[in-house]
Design a protein around this motif. Structure first.
Motif, PDB file in Angstrom:
ATOM      1  N   ARG A  24       0.841  -1.212   0.000  1.00  0.00           N
ATOM      2  CA  ARG A  24       0.000   0.000   0.000  1.00  0.00           C
ATOM      3  C   ARG A  24       0.871   1.255   0.000  1.00  0.00           C
ATOM      4  N   ALA A  25       2.033   1.166   0.637  1.00  0.00           N
ATOM      5  CA  ALA A  25       2.942   2.309   0.723  1.00  0.00           C
ATOM      6  C   ALA A  25       3.918   2.370  -0.455  1.00  0.00           C
ATOM      7  N   GLY A  26       3.776   1.463  -1.402  1.00  0.00           N
ATOM      8  CA  GLY A  26       4.639   1.483  -2.582  1.00  0.00           C
ATOM      9  C   GLY A  26       5.979   0.788  -2.407  1.00  0.00           C
ATOM     10  N   VAL A  27       6.137   0.031  -1.332  1.00  0.00           N
ATOM     11  CA  VAL A  27       7.384  -0.696  -1.107  1.00  0.00           C
ATOM     12  C   VAL A  27       7.385  -1.950  -1.983  1.00  0.00           C
ATOM     13  N   ASP A  28       8.510  -2.228  -2.623  1.00  0.00           N
ATOM     14  CA  ASP A  28       8.643  -3.444  -3.418  1.00  0.00           C
ATOM     15  C   ASP A  28       8.761  -4.641  -2.479  1.00  0.00           C
ATOM     16  N   GLY A 167       6.073   8.993   8.751  1.00  0.00           N
ATOM     17  CA  GLY A 167       5.047   9.614   7.911  1.00  0.00           C
ATOM     18  C   GLY A 167       4.362   8.598   7.017  1.00  0.00           C
ATOM     19  N   ALA A 168       5.140   7.731   6.404  1.00  0.00           N
ATOM     20  CA  ALA A 168       4.568   6.694   5.541  1.00  0.00           C
ATOM     21  C   ALA A 168       3.703   5.744   6.359  1.00  0.00           C
ATOM     22  N   ALA A 169       4.181   5.378   7.549  1.00  0.00           N
ATOM     23  CA  ALA A 169       3.406   4.477   8.404  1.00  0.00           C
ATOM     24  C   ALA A 169       2.115   5.151   8.856  1.00  0.00           C
ATOM     25  N   GLY A 174      -3.708   5.619   8.816  1.00  0.00           N
ATOM     26  CA  GLY A 174      -4.940   6.387   8.637  1.00  0.00           C
ATOM     27  C   GLY A 174      -5.831   5.806   7.550  1.00  0.00           C
ATOM     28  N   SER A 175      -5.211   5.333   6.471  1.00  0.00           N
ATOM     29  CA  SER A 175      -6.006   4.812   5.350  1.00  0.00           C
ATOM     30  C   SER A 175      -6.734   3.522   5.690  1.00  0.00           C
ATOM     31  N   ILE A 176      -6.235   2.773   6.686  1.00  0.00           N
ATOM     32  CA  ILE A 176      -6.910   1.541   7.073  1.00  0.00           C
ATOM     33  C   ILE A 176      -7.707   1.729   8.377  1.00  0.00           C
ATOM     34  N   LEU A 177      -7.809   2.981   8.837  1.00  0.00           N
ATOM     35  CA  LEU A 177      -8.557   3.324  10.041  1.00  0.00           C
ATOM     36  C   LEU A 177      -8.042   2.585  11.278  1.00  0.00           C
ATOM     37  N   CYS A 178      -6.730   2.517  11.378  1.00  0.00           N
ATOM     38  CA  CYS A 178      -6.082   1.860  12.507  1.00  0.00           C
ATOM     39  C   CYS A 178      -5.723   2.903  13.549  1.00  0.00           C
ATOM     40  N   PRO A 179      -6.200   2.717  14.780  1.00  0.00           N
ATOM     41  CA  PRO A 179      -5.888   3.725  15.829  1.00  0.00           C
ATOM     42  C   PRO A 179      -4.402   3.803  16.138  1.00  0.00           C
TER      43      PRO A 179
END
Length: 179
Positions: A24-28, A167-169, A174-179
């Motif tokens: 999701r973060a673009g990591v290979d 920042g990436a984390a 936030g995108s997966i609604l994880c507290p």
């Protein structure tokens, strides 16, 4: 490149969470099947690995990820290819991340001596020389360890933070609604 090793008997959540969140973060991310490209998890879910262990090369290695589960952890530990990747990562200063029973592999290699680490309950004695905690995830230098399937998202986010920054984390969190 992040290499996630899948051996028969791996814990599915512990493999899927890092694969999913890193991508999701673009990591290979490359999934590596130990002995086969179709790998059966400990709960019967079969994943198709991107490559076979005999074809994997650690040249562009950023991290090695070892999901736990049984007998997956034992199958990982007995794989010469997995051992080679761990050794290469350590020599290069790359991240080595292990969850559940898999930190025992690092303990048996003596890599956790003097470091903070966590694992699945009952495997503490396998983390030779480590300062064993009870937090969900422990990060100590290039080693990231986590306790089990219930901490897989935290494990994946800690790995992402180590690779691409907080920042990436936070963005993925936030995108997966994880507290």
């Amino acid at each position: 490149m992040v290499y996630v090793f899948l051996a028969n008997g791996f814990e599915e959540m512990e493999a899927i969470a890092p694969i999913d969140l890193l991508r999701r973060a673009g990591v290979d991310v490359t999934t590596v099947g130990v002995g086969a490209t179709a790998v059966r998890g400990s709960h019967g879910i079969v994943l198709a690995a991107d490559t076979l262990d005999s074809s994997a090369m650690p040249d562009d290695l950023e991290a090695v990820v070892l999901p736990g589960g049984m007998p997956g952890t034992l199958n990982l530990e007995h794989s010469p290819v997995v051992q080679k990747f761990i050794d290469h990562a350590v020599e290069k200063g790359a991240i080595v991340a292990a969850i559940c029973a898999a930190p025992s592999i690092l303990g048996h290699k003596g890599l956790l001596k003097g470091r903070k680490a966590v694992c699945y309950e009952g495997f503490e004695g396998e983390l030779e020389g480590a300062s064993v905690g009870s937090e969900p995830v422990a990060v100590d230098g290039p080693f990231i360890t986590s306790r089990g399937a219930g901490t897989a998202t935290q494990f994946a986010l800690a790995l992402l933070a180590a690779l691409r920054g907080e920042g990436a984390a936070d963005k993925v969190r936030g995108s997966i609604l994880c507290p």
